[in-house]
Design a protein around this motif. Structure first.
Motif, PDB file in Angstrom:
ATOM      1  N   ILE A 238       0.819  -1.214   0.000  1.00 17.51           N
ATOM      2  CA  ILE A 238       0.000   0.000   0.000  1.00 17.51           C
ATOM      3  C   ILE A 238       0.859   1.273   0.000  1.00 17.51           C
ATOM      4  N   LEU A 239       1.875   1.304   0.881  1.00 13.65           N
ATOM      5  CA  LEU A 239       2.733   2.480   1.024  1.00 13.65           C
ATOM      6  C   LEU A 239       4.212   2.065   0.989  1.00 13.65           C
ATOM      7  N   PRO A 240       4.692   1.630  -0.186  1.00 13.75           N
ATOM      8  CA  PRO A 240       6.089   1.194  -0.276  1.00 13.75           C
ATOM      9  C   PRO A 240       7.082   2.313   0.057  1.00 13.75           C
ATOM     10  N   GLU A 241       6.650   3.565  -0.100  1.00 14.14           N
ATOM     11  CA  GLU A 241       7.521   4.693   0.240  1.00 14.14           C
ATOM     12  C   GLU A 241       7.893   4.673   1.724  1.00 14.14           C
ATOM     13  N   LEU A 242       6.985   4.154   2.548  1.00 18.11           N
ATOM     14  CA  LEU A 242       7.245   4.088   3.995  1.00 18.11           C
ATOM     15  C   LEU A 242       8.169   2.928   4.338  1.00 18.11           C
ATOM     16  N   THR A 243       7.871   1.747   3.805  1.00 12.02           N
ATOM     17  CA  THR A 243       8.677   0.577   4.159  1.00 12.02           C
ATOM     18  C   THR A 243      10.101   0.693   3.622  1.00 12.02           C
ATOM     19  N   TRP A 281      -1.047  12.985   8.365  1.00 13.32           N
ATOM     20  CA  TRP A 281      -0.483  12.473   7.109  1.00 13.32           C
ATOM     21  C   TRP A 281       0.898  13.088   6.862  1.00 13.32           C
ATOM     22  N   ALA A 282       1.036  14.383   7.149  1.00  8.69           N
ATOM     23  CA  ALA A 282       2.325  15.049   6.970  1.00  8.69           C
ATOM     24  C   ALA A 282       3.388  14.400   7.856  1.00  8.69           C
ATOM     25  N   ALA A 283       3.019  14.067   9.087  1.00  9.86           N
ATOM     26  CA  ALA A 283       3.964  13.395   9.997  1.00  9.86           C
ATOM     27  C   ALA A 283       4.346  12.018   9.447  1.00  9.86           C
ATOM     28  N   LEU A 284       3.362  11.312   8.879  1.00  5.05           N
ATOM     29  CA  LEU A 284       3.626   9.971   8.333  1.00  5.05           C
ATOM     30  C   LEU A 284       4.570  10.025   7.134  1.00  5.05           C
ATOM     31  N   LEU A 285       4.476  11.095   6.359  1.00  3.33           N
ATOM     32  CA  LEU A 285       5.231  11.167   5.103  1.00  3.33           C
ATOM     33  C   LEU A 285       6.429  12.113   5.164  1.00  3.33           C
ATOM     34  N   HIS A 286       6.697  12.715   6.323  1.00  2.00           N
ATOM     35  CA  HIS A 286       7.690  13.795   6.370  1.00  2.00           C
ATOM     36  C   HIS A 286       9.104  13.357   5.980  1.00  2.00           C
TER      37      HIS A 286
END
Length: 474
Positions: A238-243, A281-286
């Motif tokens: 779902i969010l490969p940018e995070l992993t 969301w900003a904190a999750l993606l910062h």
């Protein structure tokens, strides 16, 4: 059988019971209302009612009986109906049994019994039903020991979890969301089945996935949900940018922190101070720009140069891929990611007022949100450093306050407008107007002139002269 008449003391339940009796059908309130009553979780605003017969006809009969005759919305494709009464949304459905195809989460539906309907529910704690029938009003029907699971704080499927999650893969996200919202544990076999069925998530619409992600983000401690998404390998899909942020590299004895787990700490930190979904969301993606910008240099070690700029561009691609809103909400998240390292740069005693003015100018109304994000970004476990970083941000806040009180640059509007520049020099819209307007703005931000009309007007005349323009109006 346990009886919970006290849960049904609202007038609406007596009306539904009477309507069902007139239609000669059995009716039950089921799912979230029952679960939340037993957990003593707030005032319910959504009620699900099952009729062993036509839910649509029951909804219409309820509307007839109610004095204000609420409009009944009918969803024929799903065999459901909904009406609003007493500030609540009540959804009616006929009891049914379901079967699924491999390529869709939309079931093939047949009429069924209450037991069939409870079998199709996602979790035992959502299969609990209270009778609305005259002969056993308030009686709890609990075929899967959901009450015990509530007490034990366990998320468990009524039937084989492998079948439950394969049939409707959205339930995997719902299990994780409930675990995050309620602080419950997903039962071992259920967790295993989620991991094994993770690829089935691909048949779920991105809008549905985002809806569950938002609910996880809005929970009291979002890291619980995101850690489970990671553990079950759903997050990578779902969010490969995070992993991509996970892991610690070491070269020549130099290491960097694990930016994935750091991010989850930041999200938890910010959740203690704001319920704003988009700031969360900003904190999750910062930090998502750190994976593609990570480099090792012998002299200075690990660097992530430009990660804020890269991350802000990645936000747009991520929102587009997940079909999230590409409007002001997305732009806000981009802005927070882009500016996330700016405030700490003005802690230094040698920082000029112009740097503070530019920060306030660029952040505008979002300066407080930006500071909240930066303070949440402090995750060190060293008490001395923790206090030092927080004290640094107190210094930043004080500098911002002083400059803003003096110079008023937040939501900056030039004291001299473009229209006045055109009138002064008898110009039509052209490049020179923009040059003069930008020059005035820069002079104010740099502290060359105060943010006042007379000073800006004089500066306009000087800049116009340099461009070879003659004022026709002084």
């Amino acid at each position: 059988m346990k009886n919970y008449k006290e849960a049904l003391d609202h007038k609406i339940f007596n009306v539904i019971s009477l309507a069902a009796e007139e239609l000669d059908v059995d009716s039950y309130v089921i799912g979230g209302f029952v679960r939340d009553h037993l957990l003593q979780r707030g005032d319910p605003k959504d009620i699900d009612v099952v009729a062993v017969g036509s839910g649509i006809e029951l909804a219409k009969k309820v509307s007839e009986i109610l004095p204000h005759k609420p409009i009944v919305q009918v969803f024929k494709n799903y065999g459901t109906a909904m009406l609003r009464a007493f500030d609540m949304e009540i959804e009616f459905v006929g009891a049914r049994k379901e079967s699924y195809r491999e390529d869709s989460r939309n079931p093939i539906v047949e009429n069924g019994t209450l037991e069939d309907d409870q079998n199709r529910r996602d979790f035992t704690i959502n299969a609990l039903a209270l009778s609305l029938n005259k002969n056993n009003f308030g009686e709890l029907l609990d075929p899967f020991n959901g009450l015990e699971d509530l007490k034990s704080q366990i998320i468990r499927t009524p039937l084989d979890p492998d079948v439950t999650y394969s049939d409707d893969p959205l339930r995997m996200l719902r299990a994780i969301r409930f675990a995050a919202q309620l602080g419950f544990r997903i039962e071992k076999e259920s967790l295993k089945a989620i991991r094994e069925n993770k690829d089935r998530i691909k048949i779920i619409s991105r809008e549905r996935i985002v809806d569950e992600l938002n609910k996880i983000l809005l929970s009291e401690k979002p890291s619980v949900g995101f850690a489970l998404l990671h553990k079950t390998k759903l997050l990578k899909l779902i969010l490969p940018e995070l992993t991509a942020l996970e892991g610690i590299d070491e070269i020549e004895g130099q290491r960097h922190k694990d930016n994935f787990w750091h991010t989850l700490e930041v999200v938890d930190n910010i959740s203690e101070n704001t319920d704003d979904l988009w700031l969360r969301w900003a904190a999750l993606l910062h930090d998502i720009g750190k994976a593609p910008t990570k480099k090792f240099h012998k002299k200075i070690g690990w660097t992530f140069h430009g990660h804020e700029f890269v991350g802000a561009k990645m936000v747009f691609k991520l929102f587009k891929r997940l079909r999230m809103p590409l409007n002001e909400k997305m732009k806000f998240v981009q802005k927070m990611v882009l500016m996330s390292s700016r405030p700490i740069a003005i802690v230094d005693d040698n920082t000029t007022d112009s740097a503070v003015r530019r920060l306030v100018f660029d952040a505008g109304d979002n300066i407080e949100d930006l500071m909240t994000l930066c303070e949440a970004d402090i995750t060190t476990k060293n008490p001395k450093r923790y206090n030092q970083y927080h004290n640094n941000f107190k210094i930043v806040r004080q500098k911002i306050k002083e400059v803003e009180e003096r110079d008023h640059v937040r939501n900056f509007q030039p004291p001299v407008s473009g229209e006045e520049i055109m009138e002064t020099f008898d110009l039509k819209p052209c490049r020179e107007v923009g040059i003069i307007k930008d020059a005035i703005k820069e002079a104010i931000l740099e502290g060359e002139i105060p943010n006042e009309y007379d000073a800006a007007h004089d500066y306009m005349l000087k800049r116009g002269k340099k461009l070879g323009l003659q004022p026709v109006k002084q």
